[in-house]
Motif scaffolding. Structure first.
Motif, mmCIF file in Angstrom:
data_model
loop_
_atom_site.group_PDB
_atom_site.id
_atom_site.type_symbol
_atom_site.label_atom_id
_atom_site.label_comp_id
_atom_site.label_asym_id
_atom_site.label_seq_id
_atom_site.Cartn_x
_atom_site.Cartn_y
_atom_site.Cartn_z
ATOM 1 N N HIS A 126 0.805 -1.218 0.000
ATOM 2 C CA HIS A 126 0.000 0.000 0.000
ATOM 3 C C HIS A 126 0.842 1.275 0.000
ATOM 4 O O HIS A 126 0.290 2.367 -0.192
ATOM 5 C CB HIS A 126 -0.922 0.030 1.217
ATOM 6 N N VAL A 127 2.151 1.162 0.245
ATOM 7 C CA VAL A 127 2.970 2.370 0.416
ATOM 8 C C VAL A 127 4.266 2.267 -0.382
ATOM 9 O O VAL A 127 4.673 1.182 -0.821
ATOM 10 C CB VAL A 127 3.311 2.597 1.906
ATOM 11 N N GLU A 128 4.910 3.430 -0.546
ATOM 12 C CA GLU A 128 6.222 3.507 -1.165
ATOM 13 C C GLU A 128 7.155 4.268 -0.241
ATOM 14 O O GLU A 128 6.750 5.252 0.398
ATOM 15 C CB GLU A 128 6.148 4.228 -2.517
ATOM 16 N N ALA A 129 8.391 3.807 -0.161
ATOM 17 C CA ALA A 129 9.380 4.487 0.681
ATOM 18 C C ALA A 129 9.585 5.916 0.199
ATOM 19 O O ALA A 129 9.583 6.188 -1.004
ATOM 20 C CB ALA A 129 10.698 3.721 0.655
ATOM 21 N N GLY A 130 9.723 6.826 1.166
ATOM 22 C CA GLY A 130 9.950 8.218 0.850
ATOM 23 C C GLY A 130 8.691 9.034 0.647
ATOM 24 O O GLY A 130 8.771 10.242 0.404
ATOM 25 N N LYS A 131 7.512 8.405 0.743
ATOM 26 C CA LYS A 131 6.254 9.129 0.534
ATOM 27 C C LYS A 131 5.484 9.260 1.854
ATOM 28 O O LYS A 131 5.731 8.539 2.819
ATOM 29 C CB LYS A 131 5.395 8.420 -0.509
ATOM 30 N N SER A 132 4.532 10.191 1.856
ATOM 31 C CA SER A 132 3.712 10.465 3.025
ATOM 32 C C SER A 132 2.263 10.087 2.742
ATOM 33 O O SER A 132 1.774 10.267 1.619
ATOM 34 C CB SER A 132 3.810 11.939 3.415
ATOM 35 N N TYR A 133 1.581 9.595 3.772
ATOM 36 C CA TYR A 133 0.202 9.138 3.637
ATOM 37 C C TYR A 133 -0.632 9.674 4.796
ATOM 38 O O TYR A 133 -0.098 10.101 5.825
ATOM 39 C CB TYR A 133 0.144 7.603 3.605
ATOM 40 N N ASN A 134 -1.919 9.617 4.617
ATOM 41 C CA ASN A 134 -2.838 10.054 5.661
ATOM 42 C C ASN A 134 -3.399 8.818 6.364
ATOM 43 O O ASN A 134 -4.091 7.999 5.745
ATOM 44 C CB ASN A 134 -3.973 10.891 5.070
ATOM 45 N N LEU A 135 -3.079 8.682 7.646
ATOM 46 C CA LEU A 135 -3.489 7.514 8.428
ATOM 47 C C LEU A 135 -4.702 7.873 9.282
ATOM 48 O O LEU A 135 -4.671 8.841 10.047
ATOM 49 C CB LEU A 135 -2.339 7.065 9.326
ATOM 50 N N VAL A 136 -5.766 7.097 9.142
ATOM 51 C CA VAL A 136 -6.969 7.255 9.959
ATOM 52 C C VAL A 136 -7.294 5.909 10.606
ATOM 53 O O VAL A 136 -7.249 4.865 9.941
ATOM 54 C CB VAL A 136 -8.172 7.753 9.125
ATOM 55 N N VAL A 137 -7.595 5.942 11.890
ATOM 56 C CA VAL A 137 -7.989 4.740 12.624
ATOM 57 C C VAL A 137 -9.400 4.949 13.159
ATOM 58 O O VAL A 137 -9.662 5.888 13.927
ATOM 59 C CB VAL A 137 -7.027 4.456 13.792
#
Length: 589
Positions: A126-137
């Motif tokens: 789901h992710v790539e190194a060096g990138k930012s994501y929005n985490l919701v729980v």
């Protein structure tokens, strides 16, 4: 701002490439449970601010909302370090009560149910190194359904009786970790005391022909044994340790264990640091044995509550302090009661030589006690069995844990046949996951299938305790003679007694409903210690008794029957408690 609880949460499985995600998150309560319809999983920031890993009910969270919270959302940015390119990216949660649904950029990437136990979401695809994501729980916590275990969290609005402030959402550390794509997923470490060896049962994320696992065992920094085996799906093996040194309360010696996964070319794919203690716990007749020597357990009941963090210790030092307080009072062990303690506690118990019994937070399940009965008992059984299995699997490597107590005070079950069937399955499951420790099927009441015979005998003086603990006709105490199985000669333990309330004169009652057992109004440390000593001294003379557990280590909210105040300050001058609890019967010395 400094990160709260910054230490690594899992010293039994340590990789150096990790990021602690504790600290400020944004949040929103979802009392109408309409958050998904309103698109809150897509939020890039809520108005409220909360300090993780403290639950929203706690002062340390910065929120302090103590009413019921059946739904809420957390949010923060998640940055994947660029240096982690080509690695497996793991998102770990120490614990979230009760159901957690995890979203990245509005897309669900995983979920878990079970409010007491750790879980991991593999983010690699789901992710790539060096990138930012929005985490919701998204958190869901329907405590009053009585199909999810909640321990001592109060099912009423105000704390009362033996129930205290509730816990919702994230209450242990959240962290990000990089592992090898074909790395080690987990490894069971089994001390083979009589053989002077450690047994290993590894599991891998992926397998490739030619991959190997090398195990290095070190004693005080010096390598003493090494073994390399194929990294295969079913590969249990043992490594002998020359001149083995036992782990014991007197000498809690821990071997460092290093795991290295390599490919056929010898390239290092993954490296994990762990540790193990070489010890043995077993039952012979009506006695417990540690390292083949008879053991008498001087236990204290520890509920793991904190005034400022509720279920979460305010600091790592606070975990250590609780063990130090117990040992200073003369105890050699603890019943960790109605709560699955965090792994850092077990780590400190391992290195300090502090014996414990692992327990679940089983209260709240309708099939275990009549006051919470619900027709949907099968969901409750399923939820419990799943979470309990995860608990035993997570904590089985800790040498300080010497017994499992799946349930506590399973009183007055509505359907006795159903109850007996479930309890048999609970015992069998526990022994299947971990055949190396005795199982106390249920502490105190309604035994069905058990390795230990435990009773709860709260009596106001030694004469009443003697009458119950050693019946005139012989044998042992039965809480429910018509419902329990017959006693079969197991080790006999009074694993709850005492509970005497003493509030120092400079202290006030915690609340109007403050209480202790027996209704006694003890006025001094001397009165308290005299009451306790007469019962402890009597139990040391009972030939077939293998231990006791005093209620309890500290006050907890309105239950002010602890040996220490709720803030961990002393009630009794130093040395008085150790003079009582530091003694063992002659046969165990």
């Amino acid at each position: 701002m400094s990160i709260p609880r910054p230490e690594h949460p899992k010293m039994q499985f340590y990789r150096p490439d990790w990021v602690n995600l504790n600290g400020e998150w944004s949040y929103e309560f979802d009392f109408g449970k309409s958050g998904i319809e309103r698109g809150l999983q897509n939020s890039t920031g809520f108005a409220g601010k909360i300090t993780v890993p403290f639950c929203p009910e706690s002062p340390l969270s910065g929120v302090g909302h103590t009413d019921f919270i059946e739904s809420m959302f957390y949010q923060r940015a998640l940055e994947i370090p660029a240096a982690w390119n080509g690695r497996r990216i793991l998102l770990h949660f120490g614990a979230v009560d009760y159901t957690a649904v995890i979203y990245l950029d509005g897309v669900e990437v995983g979920r878990h149910s079970g409010g007491s136990i750790s879980f991991t979401i593999d983010l690699t695809r789901h992710v790539e190194a060096g990138k930012s994501y929005n985490l919701v729980v998204h958190v869901l916590d329907d405590q009053r359904s009585f199909v999810q275990p909640f321990g001592k969290q109060c099912p009423q609005f105000q704390s009362c009786g033996c129930s205290y402030t509730r816990v919702t959402g994230i209450w242990q550390t959240v962290w990000l970790e990089a592992a090898g794509i074909q790395g080690l997923k987990k490894c069971r470490i089994v001390p083979e005391f009589d053989q002077g060896a450690f047994g290993f049962l590894p599991e891998y994320f992926e397998e490739r022909p030619g991959n190997t696992l090398t195990v290095r065992i070190l004693a005080e920094g010096r390598e003493v044994a090494v073994e390399t085996v194929p990294a295969s799906a079913w590969g249990p093996f043992s490594v002998t340790v020359p001149e083995p040194r036992a782990w014991s309360p007197e000498d809690p010696f821990l071997y460092t264990i290093v795991f290295e996964v390599k490919n056929a070319s010898g390239e290092l794919l993954d490296r994990v640091e762990s540790y193990g203690g070489l010890r043995k716990i077993h039952v012979e007749g009506d006695r417990l044995f540690l390292n083949n020597k008879p053991l008498f357990l001087r236990m204290v009941l520890d509920q793991g509550y904190y005034p400022d963090g509720v279920w979460t210790a305010p600091s790592d030092e606070a975990l250590v302090r609780d063990i130090e307080l117990s040992m200073a009072a003369g105890f050699n062990s603890a019943r960790l009661h109605q709560k699955v303690f965090e792994e850092r506690f077990h780590y400190h118990a391992d290195r300090m030589g502090y014996l414990t019994w692992g327990e679940s937070a089983c209260w709240g399940l309708g099939w275990t006690r009549s006051q919470w009965y619900t027709q949907d008992r099968y969901t409750g059984v399923f939820n419990f069995l799943r979470e309990w299995r995860e608990t035993v699997e997570r904590d089985a490597n800790h040498p300080s844990i010497i017994a499992w107590t799946p349930l506590n005070e399973t009183e007055r079950p509505v359907d006795l046949d159903f109850y007996r069937g479930v309890m048999t399955e609970v015992y069998d499951l526990t022994r299947q996951v971990d055949p190396t420790r005795p199982v106390n099927d249920t502490s105190g009441y309604q035994h069905v299938k058990t390795d230990l015979w435990t009773v709860h005998l709260y009596r106001k003086d030694a004469a009443e305790l003697k009458e119950a603990l050693t019946p005139a006709g012989g044998g042992v105490w039965h809480t429910s003679p018509d419902h329990e199985v017959p006693y079969a000669g197991q080790p006999y333990l009074n694993d709850e007694f005492g509970g005497f309330m003493y509030i120092p004169p400079e202290r006030a009652k915690f609340a109007a409903n403050t209480w202790g057992y027996h209704g006694l109004d003890l006025k001094s440390p001397e009165e308290l210690c005299a009451k306790i000593a007469e019962q402890v001294d009597y139990m040391l003379t009972v030939p077939n008794l293998s231990g006791y557990c005093y209620t309890q280590l500290t006050d907890v909210e309105q239950e002010q029957n602890g040996l220490y105040n709720y803030d961990r300050t002393a009630k009794v001058p130093e040395g008085m408690l150790k003079a009582i609890f530091g003694k063992s019967p002659e046969w165990a010395k």
